[in-house]
Design a protein around this motif. Structure first.
Motif, PDB file in Angstrom:
ATOM      1  N   LYS A  77       0.959  -1.286  -0.064  1.00  0.00           N
ATOM      2  CA  LYS A  77       0.146   0.142  -0.143  1.00  0.00           C
ATOM      3  C   LYS A  77       0.842   1.290   0.157  1.00  0.00           C
ATOM      4  N   PRO A  78       0.654   2.262  -0.843  1.00  0.00           N
ATOM      5  CA  PRO A  78       1.595   3.374  -0.927  1.00  0.00           C
ATOM      6  C   PRO A  78       1.592   4.161   0.308  1.00  0.00           C
ATOM      7  N   GLU A  79       2.684   4.417   0.943  1.00  0.00           N
ATOM      8  CA  GLU A  79       2.849   5.049   2.239  1.00  0.00           C
ATOM      9  C   GLU A  79       3.354   6.498   1.942  1.00  0.00           C
ATOM     10  N   LYS A  80       2.529   7.364   2.747  1.00  0.00           N
ATOM     11  CA  LYS A  80       2.772   8.901   2.718  1.00  0.00           C
ATOM     12  C   LYS A  80       3.984   9.035   3.543  1.00  0.00           C
ATOM     13  N   ARG A 109      16.555   3.926  -1.710  1.00  0.00           N
ATOM     14  CA  ARG A 109      16.078   4.995  -2.699  1.00  0.00           C
ATOM     15  C   ARG A 109      14.610   4.345  -2.669  1.00  0.00           C
ATOM     16  N   ALA A 110      13.623   5.359  -2.927  1.00  0.00           N
ATOM     17  CA  ALA A 110      12.008   5.273  -3.063  1.00  0.00           C
ATOM     18  C   ALA A 110      11.508   5.833  -4.254  1.00  0.00           C
ATOM     19  N   LEU A 111      10.956   5.172  -4.799  1.00  0.00           N
ATOM     20  CA  LEU A 111      10.011   5.524  -6.145  1.00  0.00           C
ATOM     21  C   LEU A 111       8.832   6.267  -5.595  1.00  0.00           C
ATOM     22  N   VAL A 112       8.621   7.547  -5.822  1.00  0.00           N
ATOM     23  CA  VAL A 112       7.649   8.228  -5.336  1.00  0.00           C
ATOM     24  C   VAL A 112       6.540   8.976  -6.182  1.00  0.00           C
ATOM     25  N   THR A 113       5.528   9.276  -5.858  1.00  0.00           N
ATOM     26  CA  THR A 113       4.463   9.871  -6.693  1.00  0.00           C
ATOM     27  C   THR A 113       3.964  11.231  -5.875  1.00  0.00           C
ATOM     28  N   ALA A 114       3.565  12.293  -6.558  1.00  0.00           N
ATOM     29  CA  ALA A 114       3.065  13.521  -5.978  1.00  0.00           C
ATOM     30  C   ALA A 114       1.782  13.448  -5.582  1.00  0.00           C
ATOM     31  N   VAL A 115       1.026  12.412  -6.040  1.00  0.00           N
ATOM     32  CA  VAL A 115      -0.351  12.407  -5.487  1.00  0.00           C
ATOM     33  C   VAL A 115      -0.602  11.079  -4.941  1.00  0.00           C
ATOM     34  N   ASP A 116      -1.707  11.125  -4.153  1.00  0.00           N
ATOM     35  CA  ASP A 116      -1.957   9.461  -3.622  1.00  0.00           C
ATOM     36  C   ASP A 116      -2.574   8.668  -4.408  1.00  0.00           C
ATOM     37  N   PRO A 117      -1.737   7.515  -4.865  1.00  0.00           N
ATOM     38  CA  PRO A 117      -2.381   6.689  -6.277  1.00  0.00           C
ATOM     39  C   PRO A 117      -3.571   5.790  -5.534  1.00  0.00           C
ATOM     40  N   PRO A 175      10.799  21.859   0.954  1.00  0.00           N
ATOM     41  CA  PRO A 175      10.836  21.087   2.330  1.00  0.00           C
ATOM     42  C   PRO A 175       9.361  20.890   2.761  1.00  0.00           C
ATOM     43  N   SER A 176       9.238  19.649   3.398  1.00  0.00           N
ATOM     44  CA  SER A 176       8.126  19.202   3.737  1.00  0.00           C
ATOM     45  C   SER A 176       7.087  18.979   2.782  1.00  0.00           C
ATOM     46  N   THR A 177       7.416  18.389   1.562  1.00  0.00           N
ATOM     47  CA  THR A 177       6.464  18.143   0.393  1.00  0.00           C
ATOM     48  C   THR A 177       5.818  17.168   0.747  1.00  0.00           C
ATOM     49  N   PRO A 178       4.606  16.631   0.875  1.00  0.00           N
ATOM     50  CA  PRO A 178       4.059  15.236   0.883  1.00  0.00           C
ATOM     51  C   PRO A 178       4.313  14.516  -0.292  1.00  0.00           C
ATOM     52  N   VAL A 179       4.782  13.097  -0.503  1.00  0.00           N
ATOM     53  CA  VAL A 179       4.823  12.213  -1.326  1.00  0.00           C
ATOM     54  C   VAL A 179       4.575  10.850  -1.073  1.00  0.00           C
ATOM     55  N   TRP A 180       4.148  10.020  -1.793  1.00  0.00           N
ATOM     56  CA  TRP A 180       3.713   8.492  -1.704  1.00  0.00           C
ATOM     57  C   TRP A 180       4.636   7.588  -2.322  1.00  0.00           C
ATOM     58  N   ILE A 181       5.376   6.779  -1.286  1.00  0.00           N
ATOM     59  CA  ILE A 181       6.189   5.724  -1.701  1.00  0.00           C
ATOM     60  C   ILE A 181       5.414   4.524  -2.351  1.00  0.00           C
ATOM     61  N   ILE A 182       5.816   4.163  -3.786  1.00  0.00           N
ATOM     62  CA  ILE A 182       5.158   3.113  -4.234  1.00  0.00           C
ATOM     63  C   ILE A 182       6.279   1.721  -4.448  1.00  0.00           C
ATOM     64  N   GLY A 183       7.368   1.959  -4.122  1.00  0.00           N
ATOM     65  CA  GLY A 183       8.373   1.029  -4.073  1.00  0.00           C
ATOM     66  C   GLY A 183       9.757   1.423  -3.514  1.00  0.00           C
ATOM     67  N   GLN A 184      10.592   0.489  -2.999  1.00  0.00           N
ATOM     68  CA  GLN A 184      11.966   0.689  -2.462  1.00  0.00           C
ATOM     69  C   GLN A 184      12.993  -0.081  -3.101  1.00  0.00           C
ATOM     70  N   ALA A 185      14.362   0.419  -2.972  1.00  0.00           N
ATOM     71  CA  ALA A 185      15.268  -0.148  -3.334  1.00  0.00           C
ATOM     72  C   ALA A 185      16.696   0.427  -2.999  1.00  0.00           C
ATOM     73  N   LYS A 186      17.390  -0.172  -2.453  1.00  0.00           N
ATOM     74  CA  LYS A 186      18.834   0.304  -2.144  1.00  0.00           C
ATOM     75  C   LYS A 186      18.862   1.568  -1.476  1.00  0.00           C
ATOM     76  N   ARG A 204      15.696  10.951   3.517  1.00  0.00           N
ATOM     77  CA  ARG A 204      15.371  12.488   3.317  1.00  0.00           C
ATOM     78  C   ARG A 204      13.789  12.447   3.559  1.00  0.00           C
ATOM     79  N   LEU A 205      13.120  10.994   3.682  1.00  0.00           N
ATOM     80  CA  LEU A 205      11.695  10.915   3.684  1.00  0.00           C
ATOM     81  C   LEU A 205      11.204  10.687   5.044  1.00  0.00           C
ATOM     82  N   ALA A 206      10.548  11.552   5.671  1.00  0.00           N
ATOM     83  CA  ALA A 206      10.069  11.641   7.207  1.00  0.00           C
ATOM     84  C   ALA A 206       8.559  11.170   7.223  1.00  0.00           C
ATOM     85  N   PRO A 207       8.182  10.577   8.396  1.00  0.00           N
ATOM     86  CA  PRO A 207       6.928   9.967   8.613  1.00  0.00           C
ATOM     87  C   PRO A 207       5.919  10.929   9.055  1.00  0.00           C
TER      88      PRO A 207
END
Length: 518
Positions: A324-327, A365-373, A352-363, A393-396
């Motif tokens: 599930k995409p994580e904000k 690094r995270a592949l992110v989107t700017a909108v909630d998928p 700074p403090s821009t919201p993104v959603w992680i759809i996948g991780q590797a090494k 650099r991605l905070a919860p």
């Protein structure tokens, strides 16, 4: 006998005697008349020039009436050469009348050639005379008189050439100077536009079977050859290529979408990119805006191509998709590597403090989107991917009140314990970062103080920030209402409701009054 004395002479007044004496006496019995002055040479020459100009104008008028047009033109040229200003208008009127009458003769000769479908011969003769005279009156009259015959002749020649597939010949005929000169600008442009439309449809008809079969290389090759032969202009070639692109777009978009998530995605991407290059599309940089008439890749196709490229990269780095995409929120300014190249140069960044959603991780690094998928499957979520961000650099949680990372801390305003044996915090600006040590320059006196990061708080003075200020007494609780643009003072409100301006250098606070930081 006594002799008689002579009769006394009549007496004349003295004034009359003197006046008579003053009169000149000519030889003999009468006085000579006064001599007239000789005429000045320049006056004589001017009168002769005016007389000669008038004589030639009159002769030209008679020659025009007798239809001796060449003689009329020669006489008017001589009269004009004499330069008599008062005759200029009359000469101009005669010349215009001559041009219109002569235009009828040339139009009659041209019409005879046009009836015999000898268009080029007619246009050549008429154009040559137009260029020779450079007379607006002649040009307008001649064009008016042959307009219908000229257009009919030109249209017939163009139709014959296009029917035979000789598009370049038809284009060359209409573009020739004699044709345009004889027809005029409006008629020439109209016939050229009609020819362009005819040629465009004919050429697209030639490539339509290739387009239907998806043989893009064959279609482009034929269009390029048509332009090279002169059958189509560069503009027509681009317009026809646009029609091929329009037909290719939905099919390529569909193919790219189907390839996302498959094992053959890399080959599909390679083939897609080859077709994009063949059709001369241009990939826009992130955030760039497509200009009208440009060769930018259509938005739908660009999105599917990016999703396919992201999937190919995800397979290469063995990305683990999120169930599930994580904000998350960016901590500081975060550079994004392209979705198609996790190790590539950043093309955009997150504030700074821009919201993104992680759809996948590797090494890390995270592949992110700017909108909630949302609950979209990975293949759909990849349409929204904007790039790869470093996981640290991605905070919860939102990072608005966090200190920036150390590499971005220099120049930031901060709260810190900047005086010995004083528990309160005051404002300063970070001047240097030395490993774990942060050097802060106090606002109050520019003195530099060394502190640790954990002792600092963000110096963002948002409305509602709680501080200690001089109200009824020193270090009383107060709340920031506003900080004017100059940034040297803050408007605060004391607990009793009193509002006042307080220099930033004199403000104090405590860690428990300020938002937490990391």
């Amino acid at each position: 006998m006594r002799s008689r004395s002579p009769a006394p002479l009549l007496r004349r007044p003295v004034w009359l005697t003197l006046a008579l004496a003053a009169l000149p006496v000519a030889a003999g019995c009468a006085a000579e008349p006064a001599a007239r002055p000789e005429p000045r040479p320049e006056v004589t020459a001017e009168m002769a020039r005016i007389h000669e100009s008038r004589r030639r104008i009159d002769e030209a008028s008679r020659a025009l009436s007798d239809k001796r047009y060449a003689e009329t033109r020669a006489l008017l040229d001589r009269a004009s050469g004499l330069g008599v200003d008062s005759h200029r208008y009359e000469i101009g009127e005669l010349r215009e009348k001559l041009d219109r009458r002569e235009a009828r003769l040339w139009a009659t000769e041209a019409a005879e050639l046009l009836e015999q479908r000898e268009c080029e011969a007619a246009f050549g003769k008429l154009s040559a005379r137009i260029d020779e005279l450079k007379s607006e009156a002649f040009t307008q009259e001649a064009r008016r008189l042959v307009a219908s015959e000229a257009v009919a002749c030109a249209s017939g020649k163009v139709d014959a050439a296009t029917t035979a597939g000789k598009f370049a010949e038809a284009r060359a005929f209409l573009a020739a100077a004699p044709t345009r000169n004889a027809l005029g600008e409006a008629a020439s442009e109209r016939l050229a536009a009609e020819l362009d439309a005819t040629v465009s449809e004919a050429l697209y008809g030639q490539v339509e079977p290739d387009v239907a079969a998806g043989r893009w290389a064959s279609a482009v090759e034929k269009l390029d050859a048509a332009v090279k032969r002169g059958d189509a202009s560069e503009d027509q070639g681009r317009a026809l290529l646009g029609r091929v692109r329009a037909a290719a777009t939905p099919r390529l978009t569909e193919a790219a979408g189907k390839a996302v998530g498959t094992q053959g995605a890399a080959d599909a991407l390679k083939e897609l990119d080859a077709t994009i290059a063949l059709l001369r599309w241009e990939a826009l940089a992130p955030g760039a805006e497509e200009l009208p008439g440009s060769g930018a890749l259509p938005e739908a196709l660009a999105r599917k191509r990016s999703a396919l490229a992201a999937w190919v990269e995800a397979m290469r780095v063995q990305m683990k998709p999120m169930k599930k995409p994580e904000k998350r929120w960016s901590h500081g300014t975060v550079a994004l590597a392209p979705a198609a190249d996790s190790e590539g140069e950043a093309k955009q960044s997150l504030a700074p403090s821009t919201p993104v959603w992680i759809i996948g991780q590797a090494k890390q690094r995270a592949l992110v989107t700017a909108v909630d998928p949302g609950s979209a499957v990975l293949a759909k979520a990849l349409d929204l991917a904007i790039g790869w961000a470093p996981l640290p650099r991605l905070a919860p949680e939102p990072t608005t009140d966090w200190l920036p990372p150390n590499d971005q801390l220099k120049g930031e305003r901060v709260w810190g314990p900047l005086r010995e044996k004083q528990p309160t915090l005051e404002l300063g600006v970070v001047s240097e970062v030395r490993g774990a040590d942060i050097i802060v320059q106090r606002l109050a006196d520019d003195a530099e103080v060394k502190v640790s990061r954990k002792q600092l708080r963000s110096g963002r003075l948002a409305p509602g920030t709680r501080v200690l200020a001089l109200c009824k007494s020193e270090n009383e609780p107060a709340t920031i209402v506003d900080v004017p643009p100059a940034g040297r003072v803050a408007r605060i409100q004391c607990e009793g409701g009193l509002q006042k301006e307080e220099p930033l250098a004199s403000l104090r606070s405590r860690p428990d009054l300020l938002p937490g930081s990391r």
